[in-house]
Design an enzyme around this catalytic site. Structure first.
Site, PDB file in Angstrom:
ATOM      1  N   CYS A 112       0.808  -1.226   0.000  1.00 45.35           N
ATOM      2  CA  CYS A 112       0.000   0.000   0.000  1.00 45.35           C
ATOM      3  C   CYS A 112       0.842   1.277   0.000  1.00 45.35           C
ATOM      4  O   CYS A 112       0.311   2.368  -0.191  1.00 45.35           O
ATOM      5  CB  CYS A 112      -0.965  -0.008   1.178  1.00 45.35           C
ATOM      6  N   HIS A 273      -3.137   7.108   2.283  1.00 44.02           N
ATOM      7  CA  HIS A 273      -3.637   5.808   1.844  1.00 44.02           C
ATOM      8  C   HIS A 273      -4.985   5.557   2.529  1.00 44.02           C
ATOM      9  O   HIS A 273      -5.120   5.736   3.746  1.00 44.02           O
ATOM     10  CB  HIS A 273      -2.617   4.720   2.210  1.00 44.02           C
ATOM     11  N   ASN A 303     -10.271  -0.234   0.680  1.00 43.44           N
ATOM     12  CA  ASN A 303      -8.818  -0.093   0.574  1.00 43.44           C
ATOM     13  C   ASN A 303      -8.361  -0.720  -0.747  1.00 43.44           C
ATOM     14  O   ASN A 303      -8.453  -1.927  -0.926  1.00 43.44           O
ATOM     15  CB  ASN A 303      -8.190  -0.811   1.779  1.00 43.44           C
TER      16      ASN A 303
HETATM   17  N1  COA Z   1     -17.706  -8.171  11.674  1.00 46.07           N
HETATM   18  C1  COA Z   1     -18.146  -8.322  12.927  1.00 46.07           C
HETATM   19  N2  COA Z   1     -17.327  -8.554  13.969  1.00 46.07           N
HETATM   20  C2  COA Z   1     -16.007  -8.632  13.703  1.00 46.07           C
HETATM   21  C3  COA Z   1     -15.497  -8.501  12.409  1.00 46.07           C
HETATM   22  C4  COA Z   1     -16.398  -8.258  11.367  1.00 46.07           C
HETATM   23  N3  COA Z   1     -16.001  -8.093  10.086  1.00 46.07           N
HETATM   24  N4  COA Z   1     -14.137  -8.603  12.459  1.00 46.07           N
HETATM   25  C5  COA Z   1     -13.817  -8.823  13.747  1.00 46.07           C
HETATM   26  N5  COA Z   1     -14.954  -8.840  14.487  1.00 46.07           N
HETATM   27  C6  COA Z   1     -15.065  -9.026  15.929  1.00 46.07           C
HETATM   28  C7  COA Z   1     -13.891  -9.751  16.523  1.00 46.07           C
HETATM   29  O1  COA Z   1     -14.080 -11.152  16.473  1.00 46.07           O
HETATM   30  C8  COA Z   1     -13.870  -9.218  17.933  1.00 46.07           C
HETATM   31  O2  COA Z   1     -14.870  -9.887  18.682  1.00 46.07           O
HETATM   32  P1  COA Z   1     -14.612 -10.247  20.231  1.00 46.07           P
HETATM   33  O3  COA Z   1     -14.449  -8.900  20.917  1.00 46.07           O
HETATM   34  O4  COA Z   1     -15.854 -10.963  20.591  1.00 46.07           O
HETATM   35  O5  COA Z   1     -13.381 -11.066  20.258  1.00 46.07           O
HETATM   36  C9  COA Z   1     -14.330  -7.774  17.783  1.00 46.07           C
HETATM   37  O6  COA Z   1     -15.034  -7.726  16.533  1.00 46.07           O
HETATM   38  C10 COA Z   1     -13.184  -6.788  17.757  1.00 46.07           C
HETATM   39  O7  COA Z   1     -12.182  -7.286  16.881  1.00 46.07           O
HETATM   40  P2  COA Z   1     -10.899  -6.455  16.514  1.00 46.07           P
HETATM   41  O8  COA Z   1     -10.049  -7.254  15.587  1.00 46.07           O
HETATM   42  O9  COA Z   1     -10.290  -5.918  17.760  1.00 46.07           O
HETATM   43  O10 COA Z   1     -11.578  -5.243  15.718  1.00 46.07           O
HETATM   44  P3  COA Z   1     -10.949  -3.885  15.315  1.00 46.07           P
HETATM   45  O11 COA Z   1     -11.671  -2.781  15.947  1.00 46.07           O
HETATM   46  O12 COA Z   1      -9.445  -3.900  15.455  1.00 46.07           O
HETATM   47  O13 COA Z   1     -11.296  -3.845  13.775  1.00 46.07           O
HETATM   48  C11 COA Z   1     -10.129  -4.099  11.706  1.00 46.07           C
HETATM   49  C12 COA Z   1     -10.739  -4.808  12.899  1.00 46.07           C
HETATM   50  C13 COA Z   1      -9.546  -5.130  10.766  1.00 46.07           C
HETATM   51  C14 COA Z   1     -11.256  -3.333  11.009  1.00 46.07           C
HETATM   52  C15 COA Z   1      -9.074  -3.086  12.207  1.00 46.07           C
HETATM   53  O14 COA Z   1      -8.177  -3.745  13.100  1.00 46.07           O
HETATM   54  C16 COA Z   1      -8.284  -2.469  11.109  1.00 46.07           C
HETATM   55  O15 COA Z   1      -8.807  -1.775  10.258  1.00 46.07           O
HETATM   56  N6  COA Z   1      -6.959  -2.648  11.120  1.00 46.07           N
HETATM   57  C17 COA Z   1      -6.091  -2.086  10.111  1.00 46.07           C
HETATM   58  C18 COA Z   1      -6.175  -2.930   8.893  1.00 46.07           C
HETATM   59  C19 COA Z   1      -5.637  -2.256   7.672  1.00 46.07           C
HETATM   60  O16 COA Z   1      -5.822  -1.090   7.478  1.00 46.07           O
HETATM   61  N7  COA Z   1      -4.967  -3.023   6.833  1.00 46.07           N
HETATM   62  C20 COA Z   1      -4.433  -2.593   5.608  1.00 46.07           C
HETATM   63  C21 COA Z   1      -3.254  -1.761   5.824  1.00 46.07           C
HETATM   64  S1  COA Z   1      -2.587  -1.275   4.307  1.00 46.07           S
END
Ligand code: COA
Length: 346
Positions: A112, A273, A303
């Site tokens: 990215c 980004h 993204n």
């Molecule tokens: N829908 C519903 N629930 C979801 C889910 C989804 N798509 N994905 C995860 N969950 C749940 C998890 O299982 C967790 O449940 P629990 O609390 O019962 O264990 C809860 O939601 C929180 O999960 P978590 O992984 O902490 O969520 P988050 O707030 O970190 O959001 C992302 C997840 C992936 C959206 C976030 O971490 C993110 O955007 N990270 C950066 C990723 C990125 O930008 N990547 C590309 C970089 S170039």
């Protein structure tokens, strides 16, 4: 010489999947995805569309926007992690498609952050006097690399391409009478800005794709259970990537401004980004800059990896929002880990 952006273009696939479509594939909801990411829809290739076809159209549109003929292009750089071709490289395929017969062509993979590094590479070649006109493209069909069974990743990504044309123009100091380089004034837009980029291979596990060897070729269809191997698709530790981005992106922007002796009030906007609305909000807060200076389009496209910055740049250009004489910070981050920022003047 400096390489100034003189034209932009983009291509977005027509087929669109909204969050409710994703909720039919994995356990999630429109509300959850919007709240945690800001994404509402993403566009996905279909039919004859590929990474190369999108790159070619975006490239053509950028040349038309710049009023530059394909034969004038010296360099084509395609940033991609999701090319439908390995050999020849996507850039050579684009060259063939658009008729840029005089260009040197190669691809670049920095995930990215790829468009930032493509921009820096082209700008450095131009500054060194090697090339005069460069076409830089970010094109991605991430739908081919997405595990549509994994709700931690499939909610985030989309397909698309963006492009920019860089043309050599004299630097302010080169037009000066004296041989000593004068200090560029704050309003000087003909200055060569030095980019800042970093990599940390030790953090690479946070976002990886181990293998693309797949008996079925690259396919966006969910694998049949008996052949499914998640190593063929992107795997991500979402929390780790989030933490990395909200720390490193503001740091590298501050570093870039400092190196180029620029103040935040000199910056018209920050084109980041487009990964997650919460990441962009956090960066704005840490920089103590108003969110209005951070344009976003991730609600519509998700993204699109190295395509996200040039797609947004093209939207702003075509809406007349890139005001002549203004300075803009481009900043990217992603797998590698890689991150960086560049200042452009328009
Ligand atoms: N829908 C519903 N629930 C979801 C889910 C989804 N798509 N994905 C995860 N969950 C749940 C998890 O299982 C967790 O449940 P629990 O609390 O019962 O264990 C809860 O939601 C929180 O999960 P978590 O992984 O902490 O969520 P988050 O707030 O970190 O959001 C992302 C997840 C992936 C959206 C976030 O971490 C993110 O955007 N990270 C950066 C990723 C990125 O930008 N990547 C590309 C970089 S170039």
């Amino acid at each position: 010489m400096i390489g100034r952006i003189v034209g932009t273009g983009s291509y977005i696939p027509q087929y669109c999947m909204d969050n409710n479509d994703i909720a039919k594939l994995v356990e999630t909801s429109d509300e959850w995805i919007r709240e945690r990411t800001g994404v509402a829809r993403r566009h996905i290739i279909s039919g004859e569309e590929t990474t190369v076809s999108m790159a070619s159209v975006a490239g053509k549109r950028a040349l038309e926007n710049a009023g530059i003929e394909p034969e004038e292009v010296d360099l084509i750089l395609v940033s991609t992690i999701s090319s439908n071709v390995i050999l020849p490289c996507a850039a050579c395929e684009v060259q063939k498609e658009i008729g840029a017969v005089n260009a040197t062509c190669f691809d670049l993979n920095a995930a990215c952050t790829g468009f930032i590094l493509a921009y820096n590479t082209a700008a450095a070649y131009i500054a060194a006097g090697v090339y005069k006109t460069a076409l830089i493209i970010g094109s991605e069909s991430l739908s081919n690399l997405t595990n549509w069974n994994d709700r931690g990743t499939c909610i985030l990504f989309g397909d698309g391409a963006g492009a920019a044309v860089l043309a050599a123009q004299p630097e302010a100091s080169e037009t000066s009478e004296t041989t000593d380089k004068p200090e560029a004034s704050e309003n000087d837009t003909s200055k060569l800005f030095i980019p800042v980029t970093h990599s940390n291979g030790a953090g690479g596990e946070a976002l990886s794709l181990k293998s693309r060897h797949d008996a079925n070729g690259l396919t966006k269809e969910v694998d049949k259970e008996e052949t499914f191997d998640e190593a063929h698709y992107m795997q991500m530790d979402g929390r780790a990537v989030f933490k990395f981005a909200v720390k490193k992106v503001p740091e590298v922007i501050e570093e870039t401004l400092q190196l180029n002796k620029l103040k935040k009030e000199n910056i018209a906007c920050y084109i980041l980004h487009q990964a997650n609305r919460r990441i962009i909000e956090s960066v704005a807060k840490r920089l103590d800059e108003p969110l209005e200076k951070f344009p976003m389009n991730l609600e519509e496209y998700g993204n699109t990896s190295s395509a996200s910055i040039p797609i947004l740049l093209d939207e702003w250009n075509r809406q007349g929002k890139l005001k002549s004489g203004s300075k803009i910070v481009l900043a990217g981050f992603g797998a590698g880990l890689t991150w960086g920022a560049s200042v452009i003047s328009v």
